[in-house]
Design a protein around this motif. Sequence first.
Motif, short mmCIF file in Angstrom:
data_model
loop_
_atom_site.label_atom_id
_atom_site.label_comp_id
_atom_site.label_asym_id
_atom_site.label_seq_id
_atom_site.Cartn_x
_atom_site.Cartn_y
_atom_site.Cartn_z
N MET A 1 0.84 -1.18 0.00
CA MET A 1 0.00 0.00 0.00
C MET A 1 0.88 1.24 0.00
O MET A 1 1.86 1.32 0.73
N LEU A 2 0.51 2.21 -0.80
CA LEU A 2 1.21 3.48 -0.79
C LEU A 2 0.46 4.43 0.13
O LEU A 2 -0.74 4.63 -0.01
N TYR A 3 1.18 4.99 1.07
CA TYR A 3 0.57 5.91 2.03
C TYR A 3 0.52 7.31 1.44
O TYR A 3 1.42 7.73 0.72
N LYS A 4 -0.55 8.02 1.79
CA LYS A 4 -0.74 9.38 1.29
C LYS A 4 -0.66 10.41 2.40
O LYS A 4 -0.42 11.58 2.13
N HIS A 5 -0.92 9.97 3.64
CA HIS A 5 -0.96 10.92 4.75
C HIS A 5 -0.46 10.25 6.03
O HIS A 5 -1.12 9.37 6.57
N ILE A 6 0.68 10.70 6.50
CA ILE A 6 1.28 10.17 7.73
C ILE A 6 0.94 11.09 8.88
O ILE A 6 1.13 12.31 8.79
N LEU A 7 0.43 10.51 9.96
CA LEU A 7 0.27 11.26 11.21
C LEU A 7 1.50 10.93 12.06
O LEU A 7 1.72 9.78 12.43
N LEU A 8 2.30 11.93 12.33
CA LEU A 8 3.52 11.78 13.11
C LEU A 8 3.26 12.32 14.51
O LEU A 8 3.10 13.53 14.69
N ALA A 9 3.16 11.42 15.48
CA ALA A 9 2.86 11.80 16.86
C ALA A 9 4.18 11.94 17.62
O ALA A 9 4.96 11.00 17.69
N ILE A 10 4.39 13.14 18.19
CA ILE A 10 5.65 13.39 18.89
C ILE A 10 5.41 13.96 20.28
O ILE A 10 4.35 14.49 20.58
N ASP A 11 6.44 13.82 21.10
CA ASP A 11 6.51 14.53 22.37
C ASP A 11 7.90 15.14 22.43
O ASP A 11 8.53 15.32 21.39
N ASP A 12 8.42 15.43 23.60
CA ASP A 12 9.74 16.07 23.66
C ASP A 12 10.86 15.08 23.99
O ASP A 12 11.93 15.48 24.43
N SER A 13 10.64 13.80 23.73
CA SER A 13 11.64 12.79 24.06
C SER A 13 12.59 12.54 22.89
O SER A 13 12.25 12.79 21.74
N PRO A 14 13.77 12.01 23.18
CA PRO A 14 14.71 11.67 22.11
C PRO A 14 14.13 10.67 21.10
O PRO A 14 14.43 10.75 19.92
N ILE A 15 13.29 9.77 21.56
CA ILE A 15 12.72 8.78 20.65
C ILE A 15 11.81 9.44 19.61
O ILE A 15 11.67 8.96 18.50
#
Length: 153
Positions: A1-15
């Motif tokens: 499957m080709l993705y069209k929209h990525i939701l990138l969930a972040i916080d303030d951690s190095p990971i």
Amino acid sequence: MLYKHILLAIDDSPISYAAIAHAEKLAIALNCKVTVTSVIAVDPFKGVDFYKVAPAVTQYLMEAEQNVQNRLKDVQETLIHHGVSVVETKIVRELPPATGILEAADELNADLIVMGSHGRTGFKKFFLGSVAQEVLSISPLPVLIIKSVNELE
């Protein structure tokens, strides 16, 4: 499957920075949109006598909001500078982190969630919980969990 929209969930951690790097590479390779999101969690002072802590709550929420706005803007600018064509941001407020991430993915019609996992195991995972684990177990979408802060090759 080709993705069209990525939701990138972040916080303030190095990971989170490792997750950003992975999402960037995917978005460039697949020419897809990225929405960077962060959750301002449920009020940490909940259950405390409101009248005694109202100024502290207000200050906490104002600082949290500003920190999240700055972080999302920095990530957005970095991704665009590195070649991701469309990058948007979204702040989710007053929800538990996993719920906020899943609701944002649904609202935005994302087709992939990318996020980091702190890799807690055993008692720490039981006691502290795992946002990544909760998102992974509930999400109807594919979820890419990044567990290492090592540089991409």
